[in-house]
Each structure stands twice: as structure tokens, then as C-alpha cells.
Write an enzyme that holds these catalytic residues in place. Structure first.
Site, mmCIF file in Angstrom:
data_model
loop_
_atom_site.group_PDB
_atom_site.id
_atom_site.type_symbol
_atom_site.label_atom_id
_atom_site.label_comp_id
_atom_site.label_asym_id
_atom_site.label_seq_id
_atom_site.Cartn_x
_atom_site.Cartn_y
_atom_site.Cartn_z
ATOM 1 N N SER A 1 -53.050 -7.167 -83.784
ATOM 2 C CA SER A 1 -53.057 -6.371 -82.760
ATOM 3 C C SER A 1 -51.579 -6.018 -82.136
ATOM 4 O O SER A 1 -51.417 -4.803 -81.627
ATOM 5 C CB SER A 1 -53.701 -6.603 -81.567
ATOM 6 O OG SER A 1 -53.528 -8.112 -81.241
ATOM 7 N N HIS B 1 -50.459 -7.491 -74.347
ATOM 8 C CA HIS B 1 -50.181 -6.764 -75.427
ATOM 9 C C HIS B 1 -48.860 -5.745 -75.219
ATOM 10 O O HIS B 1 -49.102 -5.234 -74.026
ATOM 11 C CB HIS B 1 -51.127 -6.217 -76.248
ATOM 12 C CG HIS B 1 -52.129 -7.009 -76.949
ATOM 13 N ND1 HIS B 1 -52.658 -7.892 -76.475
ATOM 14 C CD2 HIS B 1 -52.242 -7.300 -78.408
ATOM 15 C CE1 HIS B 1 -53.466 -8.642 -77.551
ATOM 16 N NE2 HIS B 1 -52.877 -8.257 -78.466
#
Length: 317
Positions: A55, A299
Site C-alpha cells: 500500500s 500512510h
């Protein structure tokens, strides 16, 4: 009186001509040197660039998204690198939640096949590969890093002043004989060690499939600060667990760096350029539990992906 004047004029002309010639030669030499340096610094456009990874490589949550549950962004670092290098062909098979096994096996989510084996995209004509993998192997379940984040947040609810996440993974316990808190084996350190040979094998497979490819193993950015106090009232994780998890990510990056060196790959440090822009920063390039800009929690956002792309480009020079 005319002779001195003629003598003065005849002596000045050669000096002026000499200086002009000298300056011209210096300028020409400098121009050639700059041209040579620029030529050496320029990175040739790859014929076929393949981006592999999880990811963090996919740019999960950063618009615009594609590839379903793989959460692949058209602004992830792979896309940005391909555009900067003017790659002849670019193949992005990065996928959220990918573990190292996703390089050679199909990836499933709730029994749904979400991605083919990523190494299938690497072919004999591939001359550039970026690989960002290993973080999700810290989790025992398919949640990967999400498992760690969930454990830390849940633990902070019941033990806000302690190290509940560290206690789980490092097997903390109270030793009545010494009347002190002790730690046992660190599961996360063991999982990092277990991922090393798998990543080394992945590098070997890439080199075998694409013998002429330059391979870059991309590390993880600075998700958390080194000082837990910097996160006070900023993220739902205790100060002690922030420092513990920061150390775990340092161990992961150290393993990736040494594995790259042993496996004929170039390690890309993304922790250094993102330091100070972690989830607890006032200027976040990595989003926290409640993202302030589009990205999956914990993230990189669009700026973080751009900084990672710059790190990859710098490593290619």
C-alpha cells in the site's frame, strides 16, 4: 613623448587579447564541464519500468484510485517516477495489504482474488524495477500493518500511560522475583528476520526474469517520530508505543538496506527525507488515524508519495 605612448599601446593590445583568449578558454572549459556533468547526472529513460509492492507503493487512498481493493493511485511514487523518466512503458501492479508472498502468489481479500502474482509483470525487457514490500509481514494476519495499528490504538484505550502494544508483541510481564517489568521474545523482530530470506529470494527472481534491470528496494518513510512525547494528544497511541514502533520500523528499514546490498539491488531511503513530517507533525506527509488529506491512515499522502518519488529518482542518478 610619442614613443612612450606607442609603447603603451603596443603593450596593452597583446594583454587584452591574451586575457580575452584566456577568459574564452575558461568559459568554454566550464561549459563543457557542466555539459559533461549534466549528461552524467541524467538518467536514461527506461524501456519498461515495473512497480511492485504494498500500500505504501500503491499510494493507498491518494486520488485517483484504481484496481479495486489494491487501492492503486495514479499519483503514487511509481507513476511519478515513470513520468519524470519518460519511461517507454510502465506497469504498476502494486497492491494494498500485499505481503512478500504476493510476489509469487495471487493475492486474495475475503476469498476474492484482488491481484495476480506481482512478479508476473516482470519480463525479459524490463530494465527498471522498484519494490516496496515487507511491512505487512509484521502482522500475523492478512491485515498486516493494520493489525499493529489496531493493537496499539486498542491498547491505548485501556492503558494510556503504558506500553500496551509493546507488551503484546514483546511479551511484557511482571516479574515478582525481581519486582520489575520484564520483556520476553520480540515477535516483530522475529518477523522482520523471517521476511529477510523471502525478500532476498524475490530479488533473485527479479534478476533472473530481467537480467538487465536495475532493481531498487524502497524503504518505509518516517511514519512515527523518535520521541513519543511529540505525539501527546495528537494520535491515539501511547508515547511509549510510539517510540517502540518507531524502533521497529528502523529495524525493518535496516533489514531492507542490508538485504538490498546483498542481493544486487539499490536501497532507497525514504525515512530520512520524510523525517519531521510524520503522523504527529504539524506538516504531515504521512496521515494519522484521522487523515487531514486523502490517504489511508498511517500512510503517505500525495506529498509523501512525491517525496518518496524524489528519493527514488535521486537513487537512480
Amino acid at each position: 613623448m610619442l614613443r612612450p605612448a606607442r609603447k603603451l599601446r603596443t603593450t596593452r593590445k597583446p594583454r587584452t587579447a591574451g586575457r580575452s583568449a584566456l577568459l574564452g578558454a575558461v568559459a568554454l572549459g566550464a561549459a563543457l564541464a557542466l555539459t559533461s556533468t549534466s549528461a552524467q547526472a541524467a538518467t536514461p529513460a527506461p524501456r519498461h519500468y515495473v512497480a511492485l509492492g504494498d500500500s505504501y507503493a500503491a499510494g493507498a487512498g491518494v486520488p485517483g484510485q484504481s484496481a479495486g481493493l489494491c487501492l492503486r493511485s495514479d499519483r503514487n511514487y511509481g507513476h511519478l517516477v515513470a513520468a519524470a523518466l519518460k519511461a517507454g512503458a510502465y506497469t504498476d501492479v502494486t497492491c494494498a495489504a500485499a505481503k512478500v508472498k504476493a510476489m509469487t502468489q495471487p493475492q486474495y481479500d475475503a476469498f476474492i482474488r484482488v491481484n495476480d502474482p506481482q512478479l508476473d509483470a516482470v519480463t525479459a525487457d524490463t530494465d527498471l524495477v522498484t519494490l516496496g514490500i515487507g511491512g505487512n509481514d509484521l502482522g500475523a494476519t492478512d491485515l498486516g500493518l493494520g493489525e499493529l495499528v489496531g493493537t496499539c490504538i486498542a491498547g491505548a484505550v485501556v492503558n494510556p500511560l503504558g506500553t500496551p502494544c509493546k507488551d503484546v508483541f514483546h511479551h511484557g510481564y511482571w516479574d515478582w522475583s525481581s519486582w520489575s517489568w520484564q520483556y520476553g521474545n520480540d515477535d516483530l523482530a522475529d518477523r522482520i528476520a523471517a521476511a529477510r530470506p523471502q525478500i532476498a529470494d524475490t530479488l533473485k527472481r527479479i534478476h533472473a526474469k530481467a537480467p538487465n534491470a536495475r532493481v531498487l528496494l524502497v524503504g518505509y518513510p518516517s511514519v512515527l517520530p523518535a520521541r513519543g512525547s511529540d505525539c501527546f494528544l495528537r494520535q491515539p497511541v501511547t508515547a511509549g508505543d510510539v517510540e517502540y514502533m518507531h524502533g521497529v520500523l528502523d529495524q525493518l528499514n535496516a533489514m531492507l538496506k542490508s538485504t538490498a546490498a546483498a542481493g544486487g539491488a539499490t536501497y532507497v531511503d525514504t525515512a530520512t527525507p520524510t523525517a519531521g513530517h510524520d503522523v504527529c507533525s504539524n506538516d504531515r506527509w504521512i496521515e494519522g488515524a484521522l487523515p487531514g488529506s486523502p490517504a489511508v491512515p498511517f500512510h503517505p499522502n500525495a506529498t509523501g508519495e512525491k517525496v518518496m518519488a524524489d528519493a527514488v529518482l535521486a537513487a537512480l542518478r
